[in-house]
Design a protein around this motif. Sequence first.
Motif, mmCIF file in Angstrom:
data_model
loop_
_atom_site.group_PDB
_atom_site.id
_atom_site.type_symbol
_atom_site.label_atom_id
_atom_site.label_comp_id
_atom_site.label_asym_id
_atom_site.label_seq_id
_atom_site.Cartn_x
_atom_site.Cartn_y
_atom_site.Cartn_z
ATOM 1 N N PHE A 181 -9.758 10.490 -57.107
ATOM 2 C CA PHE A 181 -9.352 12.237 -57.412
ATOM 3 C C PHE A 181 -8.438 12.662 -57.526
ATOM 4 O O PHE A 181 -8.608 14.184 -57.373
ATOM 5 C CB PHE A 181 -9.552 12.375 -55.457
ATOM 6 C CG PHE A 181 -9.789 11.404 -54.735
ATOM 7 C CD1 PHE A 181 -10.832 12.006 -54.738
ATOM 8 C CD2 PHE A 181 -9.711 10.593 -53.349
ATOM 9 C CE1 PHE A 181 -12.308 11.472 -53.497
ATOM 10 C CE2 PHE A 181 -10.347 9.331 -52.823
ATOM 11 C CZ PHE A 181 -11.213 9.869 -52.833
ATOM 12 N N PHE A 205 -17.197 17.839 -50.555
ATOM 13 C CA PHE A 205 -16.480 17.388 -49.328
ATOM 14 C C PHE A 205 -15.761 18.703 -49.031
ATOM 15 O O PHE A 205 -15.621 19.549 -49.856
ATOM 16 C CB PHE A 205 -15.185 16.724 -50.437
ATOM 17 C CG PHE A 205 -15.306 15.743 -51.371
ATOM 18 C CD1 PHE A 205 -14.669 14.320 -51.035
ATOM 19 C CD2 PHE A 205 -16.320 15.188 -51.946
ATOM 20 C CE1 PHE A 205 -14.107 13.062 -51.301
ATOM 21 C CE2 PHE A 205 -16.673 13.768 -52.657
ATOM 22 C CZ PHE A 205 -15.879 13.474 -51.963
ATOM 23 N N ARG A 209 -11.719 16.724 -45.440
ATOM 24 C CA ARG A 209 -11.066 15.684 -46.600
ATOM 25 C C ARG A 209 -9.945 16.094 -47.286
ATOM 26 O O ARG A 209 -8.928 14.888 -48.221
ATOM 27 C CB ARG A 209 -12.967 15.395 -46.829
ATOM 28 C CG ARG A 209 -13.709 14.816 -46.111
ATOM 29 C CD ARG A 209 -14.944 14.026 -46.409
ATOM 30 N NE ARG A 209 -15.241 13.403 -47.649
ATOM 31 C CZ ARG A 209 -16.112 13.197 -48.065
ATOM 32 N NH1 ARG A 209 -17.389 13.179 -48.372
ATOM 33 N NH2 ARG A 209 -15.768 12.294 -48.853
ATOM 34 N N ILE A 213 -7.121 14.339 -49.267
ATOM 35 C CA ILE A 213 -6.711 13.588 -50.350
ATOM 36 C C ILE A 213 -5.154 14.538 -51.266
ATOM 37 O O ILE A 213 -4.376 13.535 -51.917
ATOM 38 C CB ILE A 213 -7.771 13.901 -51.122
ATOM 39 C CG1 ILE A 213 -8.927 13.118 -50.464
ATOM 40 C CG2 ILE A 213 -6.906 13.903 -52.856
ATOM 41 C CD1 ILE A 213 -9.910 13.482 -51.468
ATOM 42 N N SER A 241 -8.777 8.972 -42.671
ATOM 43 C CA SER A 241 -9.024 9.496 -44.252
ATOM 44 C C SER A 241 -10.199 7.743 -44.558
ATOM 45 O O SER A 241 -9.033 7.247 -45.213
ATOM 46 C CB SER A 241 -8.620 10.241 -44.731
ATOM 47 O OG SER A 241 -8.626 10.432 -45.887
ATOM 48 N N ASP A 243 -11.001 8.326 -47.165
ATOM 49 C CA ASP A 243 -10.982 8.731 -49.408
ATOM 50 C C ASP A 243 -9.111 8.445 -49.007
ATOM 51 O O ASP A 243 -9.363 7.570 -50.315
ATOM 52 C CB ASP A 243 -11.273 10.269 -48.598
ATOM 53 C CG ASP A 243 -12.302 11.104 -48.644
ATOM 54 O OD1 ASP A 243 -13.275 9.876 -49.186
ATOM 55 O OD2 ASP A 243 -12.606 12.105 -48.458
#
Length: 260
Positions: A181, A205, A209, A213, A241, A243
């Motif tokens: 990311f 996304f 989300r 991040i 999360s 992610d």
Amino acid sequence: MQATIHPTAVVEPGARLGADVHVGPFCYIGDGVTVGDGCRFGPHCSVMGPTTIGSGNRFVGHCAVGGEPQDKKFAGEQVELIIGDRNTFREFVTLNRGTGSGGGVTRIGSDNWLLAYTHVAHDCVVGDHCVFSNNATLAGHVTVGDHVILSGFAGVHQFCRIGAHAFIGMGAFVNGDVPPFVMVAQDGYGRPRGINSEGLKRRGFDSARIGAIKRAYRALYVAGSSLDEARAKLTEMAGESADVRALLDFIDSAERPLLR
């Protein structure tokens, strides 16, 4: 439908071509090459074996595919290149096979765009849905996750990893692992400059989300914490999360220094 081979092309007897393959003028397809259905080779492409190419790939022209690794230690071992499906390789792309000491295989996934003069060196692993802009270069043993963008003239040092959904800016030189990311911009060697939020939005996304991040990025890069302190904070955040968990797993598996 049988393969169509231009009269000026050379296809060695040991090559295997799938249905509806088009081989353009002055191409060379060597022994030990397997080409899947529906592939297209523009003029002056060369493919050396052992190389396995999936279906629906397009090589626009002057591509050098499956060449020997550019490694002085290479001594003629049986090494290979494996390419997935539906990739586009533009003019003068070079893709090398692996080395005997590096695992023996270079792998490129599916649905990638490799634009003019890009280079993938020996023993690299490239995921799916990546875009390499003109003159982007991977040194040996680089691993690139899915949905990664390398802008023009970007270069990645050997053995580095680029996490999924990362964005490497134009002319940036990467000499450490880039977490998923993260966006890297040129500053001598590339340095993190936020997250690839625009790319994440395009891939569906949602704001929750992306917000998670962003908070993870701040903990890792903005808070001024040591890596151990940042890792502890990310561990707390990872429970809420997936992610952030993926980012933390990437960091925990690092073999090279993290780009910070």
